[in-house]
Scaffold this motif. Sequence first.
Motif, PDB file in Angstrom:
ATOM      1  N   ASP A 121       0.845  -1.189   0.000  1.00 34.91           N
ATOM      2  CA  ASP A 121       0.000   0.000   0.000  1.00 34.91           C
ATOM      3  C   ASP A 121       0.886   1.246   0.000  1.00 34.91           C
ATOM      4  OD1 ASP A 121      -1.730   2.108   0.608  1.00 34.91           O
ATOM      5  OD2 ASP A 121      -3.005   0.869   1.885  1.00 34.91           O
ATOM      6  N   LEU A 122       0.707   2.105  -1.011  1.00 26.73           N
ATOM      7  CA  LEU A 122       1.530   3.310  -1.118  1.00 26.73           C
ATOM      8  C   LEU A 122       1.387   4.237   0.082  1.00 26.73           C
ATOM      9  CD1 LEU A 122       0.949   4.260  -4.864  1.00 26.73           C
ATOM     10  CD2 LEU A 122       3.098   3.542  -3.854  1.00 26.73           C
ATOM     11  N   ASP A 137       1.247   3.310   3.176  1.00 31.31           N
ATOM     12  CA  ASP A 137       1.813   2.682   4.368  1.00 31.31           C
ATOM     13  C   ASP A 137       3.128   3.373   4.754  1.00 31.31           C
ATOM     14  OD1 ASP A 137       2.955   1.030   6.289  1.00 31.31           O
ATOM     15  OD2 ASP A 137       2.224  -0.810   5.364  1.00 31.31           O
ATOM     16  N   LYS A 138       3.140   4.039   5.881  1.00 32.49           N
ATOM     17  CA  LYS A 138       4.332   4.770   6.328  1.00 32.49           C
ATOM     18  C   LYS A 138       5.489   3.820   6.654  1.00 32.49           C
ATOM     19  CE  LYS A 138       1.778   8.754   8.243  1.00 32.49           C
ATOM     20  NZ  LYS A 138       0.428   8.253   7.958  1.00 32.49           N
ATOM     21  N   ASP A 139       5.168   2.605   7.079  1.00 32.87           N
ATOM     22  CA  ASP A 139       6.231   1.643   7.390  1.00 32.87           C
ATOM     23  C   ASP A 139       7.028   1.273   6.139  1.00 32.87           C
ATOM     24  OD1 ASP A 139       5.557   1.597  10.063  1.00 32.87           O
ATOM     25  OD2 ASP A 139       4.264  -0.162   9.889  1.00 32.87           O
ATOM     26  N   ILE A 140       6.337   1.174   4.996  1.00 27.50           N
ATOM     27  CA  ILE A 140       7.020   0.874   3.741  1.00 27.50           C
ATOM     28  C   ILE A 140       7.922   2.044   3.352  1.00 27.50           C
ATOM     29  CG2 ILE A 140       6.716   0.392   1.276  1.00 27.50           C
ATOM     30  CD1 ILE A 140       5.965  -1.923   3.121  1.00 27.50           C
ATOM     31  N   PHE A 141       7.440   3.252   3.565  1.00 23.59           N
ATOM     32  CA  PHE A 141       8.261   4.439   3.300  1.00 23.59           C
ATOM     33  C   PHE A 141       9.533   4.413   4.147  1.00 23.59           C
ATOM     34  CE2 PHE A 141       9.359   8.780   4.737  1.00 23.59           C
ATOM     35  CZ  PHE A 141       9.789   9.314   3.535  1.00 23.59           C
ATOM     36  N   ILE A 142       9.398   4.076   5.416  1.00 19.78           N
ATOM     37  CA  ILE A 142      10.572   4.004   6.302  1.00 19.78           C
ATOM     38  C   ILE A 142      11.551   2.950   5.803  1.00 19.78           C
ATOM     39  CG2 ILE A 142      11.364   3.400   8.636  1.00 19.78           C
ATOM     40  CD1 ILE A 142      10.056   6.162   8.414  1.00 19.78           C
ATOM     41  N   LYS A 143      11.047   1.818   5.347  1.00 14.55           N
ATOM     42  CA  LYS A 143      11.916   0.759   4.794  1.00 14.55           C
ATOM     43  C   LYS A 143      12.671   1.276   3.571  1.00 14.55           C
ATOM     44  CE  LYS A 143       9.284  -3.288   6.351  1.00 14.55           C
ATOM     45  NZ  LYS A 143       8.491  -4.474   5.906  1.00 14.55           N
ATOM     46  N   GLN A 144      11.976   2.024   2.712  1.00 16.62           N
ATOM     47  CA  GLN A 144      12.613   2.560   1.512  1.00 16.62           C
ATOM     48  C   GLN A 144      13.711   3.563   1.865  1.00 16.62           C
ATOM     49  OE1 GLN A 144       8.848   3.794  -0.523  1.00 16.62           O
ATOM     50  NE2 GLN A 144       9.737   2.731  -2.269  1.00 16.62           N
ATOM     51  N   VAL A 145      13.402   4.489   2.757  1.00 17.65           N
ATOM     52  CA  VAL A 145      14.386   5.494   3.166  1.00 17.65           C
ATOM     53  C   VAL A 145      15.594   4.813   3.812  1.00 17.65           C
ATOM     54  CG1 VAL A 145      14.826   7.413   4.748  1.00 17.65           C
ATOM     55  CG2 VAL A 145      12.706   7.354   3.432  1.00 17.65           C
ATOM     56  N   SER A 146      15.330   3.852   4.675  1.00 21.71           N
ATOM     57  CA  SER A 146      16.413   3.151   5.372  1.00 21.71           C
ATOM     58  C   SER A 146      17.305   2.423   4.379  1.00 21.71           C
ATOM     59  CB  SER A 146      15.830   2.158   6.377  1.00 21.71           C
ATOM     60  OG  SER A 146      15.042   2.822   7.341  1.00 21.71           O
ATOM     61  N   PHE A 147      16.680   1.778   3.406  1.00 16.13           N
ATOM     62  CA  PHE A 147      17.454   1.071   2.371  1.00 16.13           C
ATOM     63  C   PHE A 147      18.374   2.036   1.632  1.00 16.13           C
ATOM     64  CE2 PHE A 147      17.778   0.182  -2.179  1.00 16.13           C
ATOM     65  CZ  PHE A 147      18.519  -0.997  -2.140  1.00 16.13           C
ATOM     66  N   MET A 148      17.844   3.192   1.237  1.00 15.81           N
ATOM     67  CA  MET A 148      18.655   4.165   0.494  1.00 15.81           C
ATOM     68  C   MET A 148      19.801   4.715   1.336  1.00 15.81           C
ATOM     69  SD  MET A 148      16.071   6.346  -1.920  1.00 15.81           S
ATOM     70  CE  MET A 148      14.956   6.821  -0.618  1.00 15.81           C
ATOM     71  N   MET A 149      19.519   5.016   2.604  1.00 20.99           N
ATOM     72  CA  MET A 149      20.561   5.555   3.475  1.00 20.99           C
ATOM     73  C   MET A 149      21.686   4.544   3.689  1.00 20.99           C
ATOM     74  SD  MET A 149      19.759   8.695   4.293  1.00 20.99           S
ATOM     75  CE  MET A 149      19.223   8.782   2.576  1.00 20.99           C
ATOM     76  N   GLU A 150      21.293   3.293   3.924  1.00 24.43           N
ATOM     77  CA  GLU A 150      22.291   2.251   4.175  1.00 24.43           C
ATOM     78  C   GLU A 150      23.120   1.975   2.922  1.00 24.43           C
ATOM     79  OE1 GLU A 150      19.684  -0.756   5.624  1.00 24.43           O
ATOM     80  OE2 GLU A 150      19.640   0.061   7.665  1.00 24.43           O
ATOM     81  N   LEU A 151      22.473   1.994   1.751  1.00 27.31           N
ATOM     82  CA  LEU A 151      23.216   1.770   0.511  1.00 27.31           C
ATOM     83  C   LEU A 151      24.138   2.951   0.217  1.00 27.31           C
ATOM     84  CD1 LEU A 151      23.400  -0.457  -1.622  1.00 27.31           C
ATOM     85  CD2 LEU A 151      21.814   0.849  -3.031  1.00 27.31           C
ATOM     86  N   SER A 152      23.704   4.149   0.584  1.00 27.08           N
ATOM     87  CA  SER A 152      24.551   5.332   0.392  1.00 27.08           C
ATOM     88  C   SER A 152      25.821   5.227   1.224  1.00 27.08           C
ATOM     89  CB  SER A 152      23.785   6.603   0.777  1.00 27.08           C
ATOM     90  OG  SER A 152      22.740   6.855  -0.126  1.00 27.08           O
ATOM     91  N   ASN A 169       1.707  10.468  -1.500  1.00 29.68           N
ATOM     92  CA  ASN A 169       1.027   9.177  -1.298  1.00 29.68           C
ATOM     93  C   ASN A 169       0.557   9.019   0.144  1.00 29.68           C
ATOM     94  OD1 ASN A 169       3.647   7.598  -3.224  1.00 29.68           O
ATOM     95  ND2 ASN A 169       1.742   8.423  -4.003  1.00 29.68           N
ATOM     96  N   ILE A 170       1.410   9.442   1.066  1.00 32.51           N
ATOM     97  CA  ILE A 170       1.228   9.122   2.482  1.00 32.51           C
ATOM     98  C   ILE A 170       0.218  10.034   3.185  1.00 32.51           C
ATOM     99  CG2 ILE A 170       2.416   9.145   4.725  1.00 32.51           C
ATOM    100  CD1 ILE A 170       4.932   8.197   3.208  1.00 32.51           C
ATOM    101  N   PHE A 171       0.274  11.319   2.867  1.00 35.37           N
ATOM    102  CA  PHE A 171      -0.521  12.275   3.626  1.00 35.37           C
ATOM    103  C   PHE A 171      -1.804  12.668   2.899  1.00 35.37           C
ATOM    104  CE2 PHE A 171       3.884  13.024   5.167  1.00 35.37           C
ATOM    105  CZ  PHE A 171       3.661  12.647   6.488  1.00 35.37           C
ATOM    106  N   PRO A 172      -2.804  13.161   3.642  1.00 33.99           N
ATOM    107  CA  PRO A 172      -4.108  13.495   3.057  1.00 33.99           C
ATOM    108  C   PRO A 172      -4.014  14.578   1.977  1.00 33.99           C
ATOM    109  CG  PRO A 172      -4.234  13.441   5.459  1.00 33.99           C
ATOM    110  CD  PRO A 172      -2.790  13.361   5.109  1.00 33.99           C
ATOM    111  N   LYS A 173      -4.962  14.517   1.047  1.00 34.84           N
ATOM    112  CA  LYS A 173      -5.005  15.455  -0.073  1.00 34.84           C
ATOM    113  C   LYS A 173      -5.099  16.903   0.409  1.00 34.84           C
ATOM    114  CE  LYS A 173      -5.627  16.331  -4.546  1.00 34.84           C
ATOM    115  NZ  LYS A 173      -4.609  16.035  -5.577  1.00 34.84           N
ATOM    116  N   ASN A 174      -5.824  17.138   1.502  1.00 38.46           N
ATOM    117  CA  ASN A 174      -6.015  18.520   1.955  1.00 38.46           C
ATOM    118  C   ASN A 174      -4.749  19.136   2.569  1.00 38.46           C
ATOM    119  OD1 ASN A 174      -5.898  17.184   4.409  1.00 38.46           O
ATOM    120  ND2 ASN A 174      -7.938  17.781   5.085  1.00 38.46           N
TER     121      ASN A 174
END
Length: 301
Positions: free
Chosen positions: A74-75, A77-92, A133-138
């Motif tokens: 689910d786009l 899902d904040k947990d998926i976002f955290i996984k993505q950010v963590s992956f990028m930071m660790e690979l960097s 994706n994560i936060f409300p449209k308004n």
Amino acid sequence: MNKKKRNVIDKAHELFIIQGYHATSIQDILNHSGISKGSFYNYFTSKGELFKAVFNLIQDNMESERDKLLIGEDLTDKDIFIKQVSFMMELSWKNKIIQLIEDVFASNDPDLITFIKQSKYFYLTWIYERFLNIFPKNQEKYLVDCAVLYTGMMKNMMHTSKALNRIIPVPQMAQYCLDRVMTILDDISRKDIHLFVRENINQLHPQLNYNDFFNNEFSIATLNVKKVMEKQLAPKAPKLTTYLNLLYFIQEEIMNKNEDSKHFLIESALTTLKTGSEFNDTNEFITYEQILANMKYYPIA
């Protein structure tokens, strides 16, 4: 890409990580990759051009693996976002991106410095798009500010923890910064204040192609079709598993931009999906099909 050229890029990458960009000479690269100077200049006009190729390859691999984490998820899902950010930071950190960037600035090469300055805004843009994706449209008009704040927080948290020789898990830092941004977002939304607008993101790198295959629109359309399938079909229905697998196959092939992928395989999977009478006349699937058509993928007649 030519295998010999790719080998030079990979070998240069190894040397840049070990020795740094500035300390690595072209002769070092020739020795390490086993090619002649003539062959080198057939591929690259300078060490700076080779650096760009190395940096772009790192970025492409990072983005591909980062986006794989979204497949079937689910786009919002904040947990998926955290996984993505963590992956990028660790690979960097693994690829010593910060060290390479510092080496480039120390080289005083105007072309490379401009290249690096432009490249860093792609990360900011990705954060902004994911916040959409994560936060409300308004709250959309406040999200450029929040993306700027989040990237700054993460950068300085990483630098400070390294300077203090403190081991703080990257996911913990990523979550901590996101929680702070959420508090700020509530505050500036309530007060209706912001400094930047979406157009500012475009101005940072106008050459960016927002029609990339794995774009926000396609991601959301895929998620919407997934939700319709799960709603219309029983959870354990064999057809649901089949349809979801086809949906994920199309997403992964397009996302990975796999040059070896056969166009007709994606179209064949789309054709089979279109036979799903439980969902093929829904607005969600019609939108999904139209987006694929815009990418030149059509059901087989």
